[in-house]
Design an enzyme around this catalytic site. Structure first.
Site, PDB file in Angstrom:
ATOM      1  N   HIS A  13       0.805  -1.227   0.000  1.00 38.93           N
ATOM      2  CA  HIS A  13       0.000   0.000   0.000  1.00 38.93           C
ATOM      3  C   HIS A  13       0.842   1.284   0.000  1.00 38.93           C
ATOM      4  O   HIS A  13       0.545   2.237   0.735  1.00 38.93           O
ATOM      5  CB  HIS A  13      -0.960   0.009   1.201  1.00 38.93           C
ATOM      6  CG  HIS A  13      -2.008  -1.063   1.160  1.00 38.93           C
ATOM      7  ND1 HIS A  13      -2.560  -1.545  -0.002  1.00 38.93           N
ATOM      8  CD2 HIS A  13      -2.617  -1.768   2.173  1.00 38.93           C
ATOM      9  CE1 HIS A  13      -3.453  -2.478   0.276  1.00 38.93           C
ATOM     10  NE2 HIS A  13      -3.504  -2.641   1.589  1.00 38.93           N
ATOM     11  N   GLU A  19     -11.413  -4.053  -2.644  1.00 35.43           N
ATOM     12  CA  GLU A  19     -10.467  -3.057  -3.138  1.00 35.43           C
ATOM     13  C   GLU A  19     -10.297  -3.230  -4.643  1.00 35.43           C
ATOM     14  O   GLU A  19      -9.563  -4.107  -5.093  1.00 35.43           O
ATOM     15  CB  GLU A  19      -9.121  -3.233  -2.425  1.00 35.43           C
ATOM     16  CG  GLU A  19      -9.212  -3.227  -0.907  1.00 35.43           C
ATOM     17  CD  GLU A  19      -8.003  -3.912  -0.256  1.00 35.43           C
ATOM     18  OE1 GLU A  19      -6.863  -3.629  -0.659  1.00 35.43           O
ATOM     19  OE2 GLU A  19      -8.213  -4.740   0.640  1.00 35.43           O
ATOM     20  N   HIS A  34      -9.705   1.654   0.474  1.00 38.36           N
ATOM     21  CA  HIS A  34      -9.596   0.531   1.406  1.00 38.36           C
ATOM     22  C   HIS A  34     -10.693   0.548   2.484  1.00 38.36           C
ATOM     23  O   HIS A  34     -10.447   0.184   3.643  1.00 38.36           O
ATOM     24  CB  HIS A  34      -8.203   0.554   2.048  1.00 38.36           C
ATOM     25  CG  HIS A  34      -7.705  -0.764   2.549  1.00 38.36           C
ATOM     26  ND1 HIS A  34      -8.282  -1.427   3.614  1.00 38.36           N
ATOM     27  CD2 HIS A  34      -6.685  -1.547   2.135  1.00 38.36           C
ATOM     28  CE1 HIS A  34      -7.616  -2.554   3.821  1.00 38.36           C
ATOM     29  NE2 HIS A  34      -6.650  -2.655   2.945  1.00 38.36           N
TER      30      HIS A  34
END
Ligand code: GLA
Length: 332
Positions: free
Chosen positions: A106, A297, A180
């Site tokens: 991420h 996601e 997210h």
């Protein structure tokens, strides 16, 4: 549609945070803040009209610590994992931070989820939203190129949440932006989501190694626990990228989830090739224990920079990255 602006405490960086709340005439509302361009709240009426919070989130920006679960956040520059944080581009090798054991996750130590974005609220027709923008410098987290990125979150009168991510870079770079958010359609904090009913428009999924890196194959869901082509309860934990049917680059239905008790339902549409289905396996403690929310996601494939067989994720100067996703809420 109404749009309201209010203070949202102090960010973990010590800056003042701001929350925008957008509400339509059916009572559906969206709360988003400039720290991490984060969805902090969605309130949705159930089949009897009862409003509940369905996003796992907090009421103060200070609670959104950079790498704790990425609650509601906009993730980038490259969401999900890159094996050993390594990739090559234009004959050059890059080493990103490894913040998830051996891998990069991420966007690294301080991804876009842990930055304050500029915010510009807008209303057009029956839709209101906020466009968040950020300049990600050349070399940030060791990614090449200055990347100018925007995340546009909007709600309309038909009960749709639009998510549009765009960006341009001055050098070749790799991009994967997602949101997210963790959802619990029975109400945030009400318990496990494993009884929610799931349908995934995916005939394939990406098998992964023990560090959650895709092996490179696309497996058929046929005869596996990943077969959600017909609706069934989630039942077990997932943290996998589903390969969405249909054409990449075209907005199409990807995932439908319903809470059987309240009747609340969300349908995710995306133009990306994949959706990471994640059942909150790493959540722990209060107020949000393990499996108390699920994430969908929408994104390009994890570790795609190291898999030439996956859809490409390189953005060249002069091109525009554009990811479109949309969630439709209903309560029948
Ligand atoms: C993603 C990953 C998970 C986990 C969460 C953050 O969804 O796929 O493995 O790292 O982010 O907790």
């Amino acid at each position: 549609m109404t749009i309201k602006k209010q203070p949202f405490g102090t960010t973990p960086d010590g800056d003042t945070a701001t929350l925008w709340t957008i509400e339509n005439t059916s009572g559906l509302s969206l709360g988003i803040c400039d720290w991490g361009a984060t969805i902090v709240s969605v309130k949705q009426p159930d089949k009897t009209g009862r409003l509940d919070e369905i996003i796992l989130g907090f009421d103060d920006a200070s609670r959104y610590i950079s790498t704790e679960g990425y609650l509601g956040a906009t993730c980038g520059r490259f969401a999900n994992r890159i094996a050993s944080g390594k990739f090559s581009l234009g004959g050059k090798k890059y080493q990103l931070n490894c913040n998830d054991g051996l891998n990069h996750l991420h966007g690294g130590e301080k991804g876009y989820n842990a930055r304050t974005w500029e915010a510009a609220p807008y209303s057009e027709g029956n839709r209101s939203g906020v466009v968040f923008t950020l300049i990600s410098p050349d070399g940030e987290e060791n990614y090449p190129g200055e990347f100018k990125v925007s995340a546009d979150y909007a709600l309309d009168e038909q009960g749709r949440l639009f998510m549009d991510f765009k960006g341009v870079s001055n050098k070749p770079t790799i991009i994967n932006i997602t949101n997210h958010a963790y959802w619990n359609l029975a109400g945030a904090g009400s318990g496990s989501i494993l009884n929610h009913l799931l349908k995934v428009h995916a005939s394939g999924y990406l098998p992964v190694d023990e560090t959650a890196i895709p092996t490179g194959e696309i497996h058929s869901v046929e005869g596996t626990a990943f077969d959600f082509r017909k609706v069934k309860p989630i039942s077990r934990e997932f943290d996998h990228c589903m390969v969405i049917d249909g054409e990449n680059g075209v907005l199409r239905v990807a995932v439908e989830v319903q809470d059987p008790v309240s009747g609340r339902k969300l349908t995710l549409y995306t133009d990306r090739p994949g959706v990471q289905l994640y059942t909150g396996n790493f959540l722990q403690g209060t107020p949000f224990p393990k499996n108390s929310g699920f994430c969908l996601e929408p994104q390009d494939f994890p570790d795609a920079p190291n898999h030439p067989e996956f859809p490409p994720v390189v953005l060249q100067p002069g091109e525009t990255y554009h990811h479109r996703s949309m969630i439709e809420f209903s309560n029948r």
